[in-house]
Enzyme design. Sequence first.
Site, PDB file in Angstrom:
ATOM      1  N   GLU A 116      55.977 -28.510 -32.587  1.00  0.00           N
ATOM      2  CA  GLU A 116      54.552 -28.316 -32.305  1.00  0.00           C
ATOM      3  C   GLU A 116      53.684 -28.092 -33.526  1.00  0.00           C
ATOM      4  O   GLU A 116      52.630 -27.457 -33.433  1.00  0.00           O
ATOM      5  CB  GLU A 116      54.377 -27.129 -31.343  1.00  0.00           C
ATOM      6  CG  GLU A 116      54.619 -25.740 -31.943  1.00  0.00           C
ATOM      7  CD  GLU A 116      56.027 -25.221 -31.824  1.00  0.00           C
ATOM      8  OE1 GLU A 116      56.231 -24.008 -31.956  1.00  0.00           O
ATOM      9  OE2 GLU A 116      56.940 -26.047 -31.591  1.00  0.00           O
ATOM     10  N   GLU A 147      54.752 -29.364 -26.132  1.00  0.00           N
ATOM     11  CA  GLU A 147      54.324 -29.256 -27.533  1.00  0.00           C
ATOM     12  C   GLU A 147      52.807 -29.135 -27.651  1.00  0.00           C
ATOM     13  O   GLU A 147      52.313 -28.396 -28.504  1.00  0.00           O
ATOM     14  CB  GLU A 147      54.841 -30.452 -28.335  1.00  0.00           C
ATOM     15  CG  GLU A 147      56.341 -30.674 -28.266  1.00  0.00           C
ATOM     16  CD  GLU A 147      57.168 -29.445 -28.615  1.00  0.00           C
ATOM     17  OE1 GLU A 147      56.693 -28.571 -29.373  1.00  0.00           O
ATOM     18  OE2 GLU A 147      58.302 -29.344 -28.116  1.00  0.00           O
ATOM     19  N   GLU A 187      58.091 -19.612 -26.859  1.00  0.00           N
ATOM     20  CA  GLU A 187      58.898 -20.612 -26.172  1.00  0.00           C
ATOM     21  C   GLU A 187      59.032 -20.351 -24.675  1.00  0.00           C
ATOM     22  O   GLU A 187      58.897 -21.268 -23.870  1.00  0.00           O
ATOM     23  CB  GLU A 187      60.280 -20.721 -26.825  1.00  0.00           C
ATOM     24  CG  GLU A 187      60.246 -21.240 -28.256  1.00  0.00           C
ATOM     25  CD  GLU A 187      59.627 -22.616 -28.393  1.00  0.00           C
ATOM     26  OE1 GLU A 187      59.388 -23.290 -27.368  1.00  0.00           O
ATOM     27  OE2 GLU A 187      59.375 -23.025 -29.546  1.00  0.00           O
TER      28      GLU A 187
END
Length: 890
Positions: A266, A300, A322
């Site tokens: 990302e 992402e 995450e």
Amino acid sequence: MREGTATVIRREDYAAPAYWIRSVELTFDLDPVKTLVTNRMQVERNPHATTQTLRLDGEDLNLLRVLVNGESVSFRVENQQLVLENLPAESFTLELRNTCSPEKNTQLSGLYTSSGGFFTQCEAQGFRRITYFLDRPDVMAVYTVTLKADRAKYPVLLSNGNLVEQGPLDNGKHYAKWHDPFPKPSYLFALVAAKLVCREQKIRAASGREHLLQVYVRAGDLDKTEHAMHSLIASVAWDERRFGLSLDLDRFMIVAVSDFNMGAMENKGLNIFNTKYVLANPATATDVDHAGIESVVGHEYFHNWTGNRVTCRDWFQLSLKEGLTVFRDQEFSQDLAGTPSARAVKRIDDVRTLRQHQFPEDAGPMAHPVRPDSYLAIDNFYTATVYDKGAEVVRMMQTLVGRDGFARGMTLYFERHDGQAVTCDDFAQAIADANPGSALAHKLEQFKRWYSQAGTPRVAARGLYNAEMRTYTLELSQHCPPTPGQSEKQPFVIPVALGLVGRNAQPLPLQLVGENAPAGTERVLVLSEAAQRFEFTGIEVEPVPSLLRGFSAPVILEDTLSDADLLTLLAHDADPFNRWEAGQRLALNRLLAAIKGDGVLQLDGAYVDAMRAVIRHPALDAAFKELVLTLPGESYIAEQLEEVDPQRIHAVRESMRLQLAHALHAEWEWAYEVHQDQGGYSPDPVSTGRRALVSLSLAYLCLAAAEKQVPLWPGKAYQRFKDAGNMTDRLGALSALVGAHSELAAPALERFHAMFRDEALVVDKWFALQATAPEKGGRVFARVKTLMSHPDFSLRNPNRARSLVTALCFSNPAAFHRTDAAGYVFWAERVLELDAINPQLAARLARAMDRWKQLAEPYRSAAREAIARVAAKGELSDDVREIVTRALAD
């Protein structure tokens, strides 16, 4: 790092850095053999620091120059750190010049080359392989990056943020200058220099601001980028609509690279992707591939806020970004699915992934909390626990505060912490503070045990119906088994969504004793003690409890439901997840009884009739039917046993598949014919479900035909394979032939490879299909060993290594766990071979032996010997050493 250099890092030892880096100017003279990096930083001393020594991380660098405020200074390098002392009191400019060698970087961490281009991967600690730096997530700086390279070889020069200027240089070179106005940690830095082509799309956000979206791929792959672009556009729109979060840069770029350790990364404004999660068209990508691309592109992009604008204080907080972002990408895909049934199918898929990967992790030597307490190699903690269980923790927060309450909490989170590096506690506090009357706010400290305690809680449920009093008493209790380093567990806060289904198939109104009136037919109970009782009144008929609806908590449910109860839920439960769960449990009960017994399974009429009713049900979607009719996998079955004989599990499950193939032959034929997809290809949920059910039916029909040596259905499968108009149908037909070990499998495989030999991702499928075929007489294992020498196989490419080696070791227990231990020898050789090339990939493969202690003999002793062989290797990466050491620990 190699043996003897690693230090255990502990969360409790966190301290802010002695210095902050506020801005960075990087200049790259790109060359595959020796890239020159000039790094000019504005550095400030932390006023709370107790030292004036600056230590910068570096690895595999050749340091050329160190300047402080333009003057050369003395320095030393020790333990892979650049050490500077006697620095100016408050702030100064630090300039470093070093070289690195991208073409020698087989680890694919830092700056490396792939297919003639330059790419980076800096999470978690790759930036230190580019230049010396405070390579930690709480050091956030504004970056300006200038790239210089040969114009003919590298016409595309990209980095984070917005393009400031570009132009020609002498000697056939050119440059591009990029500026990212948002402070970010070094792990989010990225650059790309390569020959690439681009799909572009301009969009206008709800705010009225125009943005340029770009997807870069190698020449020849542009026709495979439409789905990724559509997914990106949908992601931008969804985040604005659901959470009010807008794209904050002029442009957003995705770049696809074939050599990549992860799925995607990302990096701020410049996401670098594994080609697997970008390239798709109907001819080369399956429905599963299309869904994966949609999910990963969303994931992402959503990191732009949950991970980039607000990032982790330290790597122990990895789930802050995450777990939260996995939850967001799951919600995104569910919202795009549209119908309640399609949403349920997505939820079932997510739970299957959790159970197949995270539950075993919780029960093995690498068990760790969602927020770990220590690590030797941080790369080892990019795990299902951090990602998938972390997402479930966030989902429980939403369950406890409601969808609107969760959105309020997200808003407060960004109001408080935008531009900061924070902790999981900060996130949970924001959700609770935005919902002061919620169960989460009342029990926040206890709820946070989900972050600090490892293991999968077990919830026992017992129900008692009193017909005379018209009451139903539900007793719930919880316990969590010990895990490494945590022998005692305190009670969790567990939301239990439930309904009561009457024997007459009707949902019953829910009214707890003490309440004035029923509150619908579904509600959420909060289990926060070791044991609690909930008494419902006004229950006119004996109910079947439908517990943990939608899988409202990541726990193992232990109840006393009979076959009759499960059949009732399968037929009548209003909750699709529990309807599917009932079907899975009916199958699992029969499998486990045979495995624990004499190894002989004989299917009963009640189960067969129930599955027949599912296939023929006029109101159920095809996708849901396919999920119910797919048997539990061998690895999941193994997790239900105290002692595992992989060959016995395989034999019993194959026996059940064969019996279903014969007993429901007419139904499989009907499903195959009725659900044929007409018209052009579309990856929408309805069409995807129809194709999935057709492929499953064909697999069963080929299995039955192979056993009776009847050529009709293998012939039809081969014809379908040849005539298919999309990869889903083609691969489904090929899989049916391979799975049945049909004589037509070999020519079909040869034809498939000839058709797609130039499509790397399709060749990956070809390898994986052969590695995961049902084992029969050692054929599959032998085939894998032969394929290791295939001209198209390379252990250096992560996708290719995963398609063959990882697929065998993780996804084909019967082929891997052999009585002659050949599978374990193969595993040890590949781990050691990979460790010398790519320690991250080697460590992931090493995890295939996490649960060796659960194996029966002779597997257990042979597995231990193989692990010990790896551990005895003189030079091991920290990544692999941590895995094998913990596996061997008592």
